[in-house]
Design an enzyme around this catalytic site. Structure first.
Site, PDB file in Angstrom:
ATOM      1  N   GLY A 185      32.154  20.203  16.128  1.00 42.65           N
ATOM      2  CA  GLY A 185      32.442  20.688  17.702  1.00 42.65           C
ATOM      3  C   GLY A 185      32.246  22.154  17.828  1.00 42.65           C
ATOM      4  O   GLY A 185      31.511  22.700  16.595  1.00 42.65           O
ATOM      5  N   SER A 186      32.667  22.584  18.656  1.00 44.85           N
ATOM      6  CA  SER A 186      32.460  24.035  19.096  1.00 44.85           C
ATOM      7  C   SER A 186      33.173  24.890  17.885  1.00 44.85           C
ATOM      8  O   SER A 186      34.005  24.583  17.324  1.00 44.85           O
ATOM      9  CB  SER A 186      32.986  24.279  20.168  1.00 44.85           C
ATOM     10  N   GLY A 216      36.732  24.743  16.242  1.00 47.97           N
ATOM     11  CA  GLY A 216      36.781  24.948  14.674  1.00 47.97           C
ATOM     12  C   GLY A 216      37.773  25.903  14.094  1.00 47.97           C
ATOM     13  O   GLY A 216      38.335  25.698  12.996  1.00 47.97           O
ATOM     14  N   GLU A 260      31.768  21.632  10.693  1.00 48.79           N
ATOM     15  CA  GLU A 260      30.433  21.529  11.301  1.00 48.79           C
ATOM     16  C   GLU A 260      30.584  22.045  12.692  1.00 48.79           C
ATOM     17  O   GLU A 260      30.750  21.240  13.753  1.00 48.79           O
ATOM     18  CB  GLU A 260      30.142  19.982  11.145  1.00 48.79           C
TER      19      GLU A 260
HETATM   20  P1  NAD Z   1      34.277  20.523  21.408  1.00 53.20           P
HETATM   21  O1  NAD Z   1      34.724  21.570  20.556  1.00 53.20           O
HETATM   22  O2  NAD Z   1      34.542  20.585  22.866  1.00 53.20           O
HETATM   23  O3  NAD Z   1      35.050  19.107  21.080  1.00 53.20           O
HETATM   24  C1  NAD Z   1      34.513  18.491  19.841  1.00 53.20           C
HETATM   25  C2  NAD Z   1      35.802  17.635  19.280  1.00 53.20           C
HETATM   26  O4  NAD Z   1      37.023  18.246  19.143  1.00 53.20           O
HETATM   27  C3  NAD Z   1      36.342  16.836  20.540  1.00 53.20           C
HETATM   28  O5  NAD Z   1      36.764  15.174  19.834  1.00 53.20           O
HETATM   29  C4  NAD Z   1      37.606  17.354  20.921  1.00 53.20           C
HETATM   30  O6  NAD Z   1      38.619  16.437  21.663  1.00 53.20           O
HETATM   31  C5  NAD Z   1      38.157  18.145  19.651  1.00 53.20           C
HETATM   32  N1  NAD Z   1      38.930  19.293  19.829  1.00 53.20           N
HETATM   33  C6  NAD Z   1      38.902  20.139  20.764  1.00 53.20           C
HETATM   34  N2  NAD Z   1      39.611  21.205  20.528  1.00 53.20           N
HETATM   35  C7  NAD Z   1      40.506  20.903  19.471  1.00 53.20           C
HETATM   36  C8  NAD Z   1      41.663  21.398  18.771  1.00 53.20           C
HETATM   37  N3  NAD Z   1      41.985  22.636  19.045  1.00 53.20           N
HETATM   38  N4  NAD Z   1      41.962  20.743  17.648  1.00 53.20           N
HETATM   39  C9  NAD Z   1      41.427  19.606  17.476  1.00 53.20           C
HETATM   40  N5  NAD Z   1      40.490  18.781  17.841  1.00 53.20           N
HETATM   41  C10 NAD Z   1      39.927  19.558  18.971  1.00 53.20           C
HETATM   42  O7  NAD Z   1      32.814  20.001  21.240  1.00 53.20           O
HETATM   43  P2  NAD Z   1      31.726  19.176  22.139  1.00 53.20           P
HETATM   44  O8  NAD Z   1      31.444  20.046  23.618  1.00 53.20           O
HETATM   45  O9  NAD Z   1      32.207  17.589  21.964  1.00 53.20           O
HETATM   46  O10 NAD Z   1      30.249  19.437  21.188  1.00 53.20           O
HETATM   47  C11 NAD Z   1      29.641  20.437  21.223  1.00 53.20           C
HETATM   48  C12 NAD Z   1      29.732  21.424  20.088  1.00 53.20           C
HETATM   49  O11 NAD Z   1      29.698  20.676  18.844  1.00 53.20           O
HETATM   50  C13 NAD Z   1      28.435  22.449  19.980  1.00 53.20           C
HETATM   51  O12 NAD Z   1      28.970  23.574  19.755  1.00 53.20           O
HETATM   52  C14 NAD Z   1      27.600  22.019  18.813  1.00 53.20           C
HETATM   53  O13 NAD Z   1      26.923  23.004  18.126  1.00 53.20           O
HETATM   54  C15 NAD Z   1      28.810  21.475  18.059  1.00 53.20           C
HETATM   55  N6  NAD Z   1      28.302  20.376  17.105  1.00 53.20           N
HETATM   56  C16 NAD Z   1      28.176  20.845  15.634  1.00 53.20           C
HETATM   57  C17 NAD Z   1      27.313  19.826  14.739  1.00 53.20           C
HETATM   58  C18 NAD Z   1      27.389  20.173  13.135  1.00 53.20           C
HETATM   59  O14 NAD Z   1      27.019  19.232  12.564  1.00 53.20           O
HETATM   60  N7  NAD Z   1      27.329  21.596  12.964  1.00 53.20           N
HETATM   61  C19 NAD Z   1      27.178  18.699  15.320  1.00 53.20           C
HETATM   62  C20 NAD Z   1      27.419  18.381  16.674  1.00 53.20           C
HETATM   63  C21 NAD Z   1      27.710  19.325  17.421  1.00 53.20           C
END
Ligand code: NAD
Length: 504
Positions: free
Chosen positions: A236-237, A241, A258
Site C-alpha cells: 500500500g502507500s 508502510g 511493498e
Molecule cells: P493504502 O495505504 O491506503 O491501503 C493499503 C492497505 O493498508 C489497505 O488494506 C488498508 O486498509 C491498510 N492500511 C491503511 N493504513 C494502515 C495502517 N496504519 N495499519 C495497517 N493497515 C493499514 O493504499 P491503497 O490506496 O489501497 O493503494 C495504493 C498504494 O499502494 C499506492 O501508494 C501504491 O503505489 C501502493 N502499491 C504498492 C505496490 C507494491 O508492490 N510496491 C503494489 C500495489 C500498490
C-alpha cells in the site's frame, strides 16, 4: 443485468456468496468505480472475528508446518487450477470492483495462476546450504523453517495478484494465513480466498489455514499488533508502510513492505521512439495510472524532447477512455473522487511551477464516476509534485543534457521501485543497470516500468519499503533460517581454537 446482479451471479458461481460467516460487524458497502453504484454490502469483521480468525490460523499452523512441502505444493497446484478454470469470471470481478480494463483484469488472474505454478516447483526446492566446518567430525548446515501466521494486508489496485504472490509462497513454506484486503476490494478477496479454501478442503485440509477478514485500517492495525502474527506482508502507500514498519519493529516482528513508487524512464538520443511511445503509454496510462509501477516521470534527452512530447500528446488525445468492460477501452475510471482531487492538486502545483499541462480533465459526461483524460505535463525542471507519488495518470516530462544528470534525476526521489532506460547504446544500458545507475528494485532496458513477470523478485528500495515478493529467492522472507552444527565425533573441539577444559 445490473452490476450488482452480475456480482451476485459471479460469487454464486464461485460458491462464495457473502454471509454471516465472513464477519459480524457493521456493513461495508462496495461500490464499482465504473458508475459508482453499489455492488454488494458485506459485514466487516469485528475485533472478536479477527481474534477468532488469527487463533484458527495459529492452531492450524501446528499441523500444517509438519505437512511435507511438496504435499503443501499440491494444495497450491489445485488452487491454481481452480483459478485458471474460473479465469473469465475472476477477471470480470476485478474489472467490476477496481475499474481495470478487461485485458488487465484477465492479466491479473493469469498472474495468480503463474505464481501458483512457480510455488508448486518451489515446494520441491526449499533448500539450505552445507558449509565447511573448521572442526573435525563436524557438519555445519542451514535449515529453513516456516514462521507461523503470516498476515497479508493488500491495496485496492491489485486485489488478487498481490495476495497470490504472498499466499502461494507462504503456504508452500509451511505458514498459515490471515488476509485483510483493501476495504475497497473485499469481493475479489472473498472470491479468491474462497477458491483457496476449496483447494485446501479438496486436498484434505481445513480451509481455516487461509483466513480472510474484512475492514479498514483498524483491522490492519489489529493484525499487526497481534502477538500470534509473525510476519506482516503489507502492500500500500508509504504512509501505511511507515505505520506498519514501526509497529512491527516495536514488537520485533518481521515486516515485508511493498509501498509506493515514483517511477522514471530515461529516453536517450539513440532511443527507438516508437518503442518509447508504446512503452511509455502503457506504463503511464495503463490501470488509469494506478499501479505502483506506473510511469510518472519521463526524463528525455533535450535533442528528442520536443518530438517525443508531440508524439505522446497525439496518442493521449485519442486514448479510448470509458467503461472498462468494453473491449475498445484502454483507460478506465479512477478508483474514487479522492484520487481525482489529488490529481487536480498535483496539476495545480505543477502549473504554479511553470509547467504546461496537456489534458487531465474529468470526463463530466461519465459522472458520478471519476473518469479523466490522462495528463501529460511538460515540466521546466524536476521539482514539486514530480518528486511525489500521485496515484493517478500524470506523466511529467522534463529534459536532460548529460546521461549522468539523467541518472541523478532518476534517483532523486524518495521512492525506489521501478525505472527504465530507452537506448541503443550498450554503455548507457550497462551503466543504468550497474551500481552507479538506477537505485531502484527494478531497472529495465527498452521496456516500460510496469508489467513485471512473476519469475523475478518484485519490490523496491527507499520509501518503497525494501521488500521482495514473488519469484527468485523471495521465499526466504516467509521462512526463518537455523544454523545447525552437528558433531559426529567423540571429542568437543571449540571454534576459534578456544581451550576450556573442565575435566582438570
Ligand atoms: P493504502 O495505504 O491506503 O491501503 C493499503 C492497505 O493498508 C489497505 O488494506 C488498508 O486498509 C491498510 N492500511 C491503511 N493504513 C494502515 C495502517 N496504519 N495499519 C495497517 N493497515 C493499514 O493504499 P491503497 O490506496 O489501497 O493503494 C495504493 C498504494 O499502494 C499506492 O501508494 C501504491 O503505489 C501502493 N502499491 C504498492 C505496490 C507494491 O508492490 N510496491 C503494489 C500495489 C500498490
Amino acid at each position: 443485468m445490473s452490476y450488482a446482479a452480475e456480482i451476485a451471479r459471479i460469487l454464486q458461481q464461485l460458491g462464495v456468496a457473502p454471509g454471516a460467516s465472513h464477519g459480524s460487524g457493521e456493513s461495508l458497502s462496495v461500490r464499482t468505480p465504473i458508475d459508482a453504484s453499489v455492488l454488494a454490502v458485506l459485514p466487516a469483521s469485528t475485533a472478536a472475528d479477527l481474534e477468532l480468525a488469527i487463533s484458527r490460523a495459529a492452531a492450524h499452523y501446528a499441523t500444517w508446518r509438519d505437512v511435507p512441502a511438496p504435499r503443501r505444493g499440491a494444495v497450491v497446484r489445485r488452487f491454481g487450477e481452480l483459478v485458471r478454470a474460473h479465469k473469465a469470471p475472476l477477471g470480470r470481478l476485478i474489472s467490476l470492483e477496481t475499474g481495470k480494463i478487461a485485458q488487465e483484469g484477465l492479466g491479473e488472474v493469469q498472474e495468480v495462476v503463474d505464481v501458483c505454478e512457480f510455488a508448486v516447483g518451489l515446494s520441491r526446492q526449499l533448500y539450505g546450504l552445507t558449509i565447511a566446518s573448521e572442526r573435525p567430525d563436524h557438519k555445519l548446515l542451514e535449515t529453513w523453517h516456516p514462521l507461523g501466521v503470516v498476515a497479508v494486508i493488500s491495496a485496492f489496485n491489485f486485489p488478487m495478484a498481490v495476495y497470490a504472490w504472498n499466499a502461494a509462497l507462504a503456504l508452500v513454506c509451511g505458514n498459515t494465513l490471515v488476509w485483510k484486503p483493501s476495504e475497497k476490494t473485499p469481493l475479489c478477496a472473498l472470491a479468491l480466498n474462497g477458491l483457496l479454501q476449496t483447494a485446501l478442503m479438496e486436498e484434505g485440509f481445513d480451509g481455516a489455514i487461509a483466513e480472510v477478514v474484512f475492514g479498514d485500517r483498524t483491522a490492519g492495525e489489529a493484525l499487526v499488533a497481534h502477538p500470534a502474527v509473525r510476519l506482516v506482508s503489507a502492500t500500500g502507500s508509504t504512509r501505511m508502510g511507515r505505520d506498519v514498519a514501526m509497529a512491527c519493529a516495536a514488537r520485533f516482528k518481521r515486516s515485508l513492505l511493498e509501498l509506493g513508487g515514483n517511477n522514471a524512464a530515461i529516453v536517450c538520443p539513440s532511443a527507438d521512439l516508437e518503442l518509447v511511445v508504446r512503452g511509455a503509454a502503457f506504463a503511464a496510462v495503463g490501470t488509469a495510472g494506478q499501479r505502483c509501477t506506473t510511469l510518472r516521470r519521463l526524463i528525455v534527452h533535450r535533442s528528442v524532447h520536443a518530438e517525443l512530447v508531440q508524439r505522446l500528446a497525439a496518442v493521449y488525445a485519442r486514448l479510448p477512455i470509458g467503461n472498462p468492460l468494453e473491449d475498445s477501452t484502454l483507460v478506465g475510471p479512477l478508483i474514487d473522487g479522492h484520487a481525482f482531487e489529488s490529481m487536480q492538486a498535483a496539476l495545480a502545483a505543477a502549473r504554479a511551477l511553470g509547467a504546461t499541462v496537456h489534458f487531465g480533465e474529468r470526463l463530466a459526461g461519465l459522472a458520478p464516476a471519476w473518469y479523466v483524460r490522462p495528463a501529460l505535463v511538460e515540466m521546466p525542471r524536476q521539482a514539486g509534485p514530480m518528486l511525489e507519488e500521485t496515484f493517478a495518470p500524470i506523466l511529467y516530462v522534463t529534459a536532460y543534457d548529460s546521461f549522468e544528470e539523467a541518472i541523478a534525476m532518476n534517483n532523486a526521489v524518495p521512492h525506489g521501485l521501478s525505472s527504465a532506460v530507452f537506448t541503443r547504446d550498450l554503455r548507457e544500458a550497462e551503466l543504468f543497470t550497474s551500481a552507479r545507475g538506477s537505485d531502484c528494485g527494478i531497472a529495465n532496458v527498452n521496456i516500460g516500468t510496469s508489467g513485471a513477470e512473476i519469475g523475478g523478485a518484485f519490490g523496491g528500495e527507499k520509501e518503497t519499503g525494501g521488500g521482495r515478493e514473488s519469484g527468485s529467492d523471495a521465499w526466504k522472507a516467509y521462512m526463518r533460517r537455523a544454523t545447525n552444527t552437528i558433531n559426529y565425533g567423540s571429542s568437543l573441539p571449540l571454534a576459534q581454537g578456544i581451550r576450556f577444559d573442565v575435566t582438570g
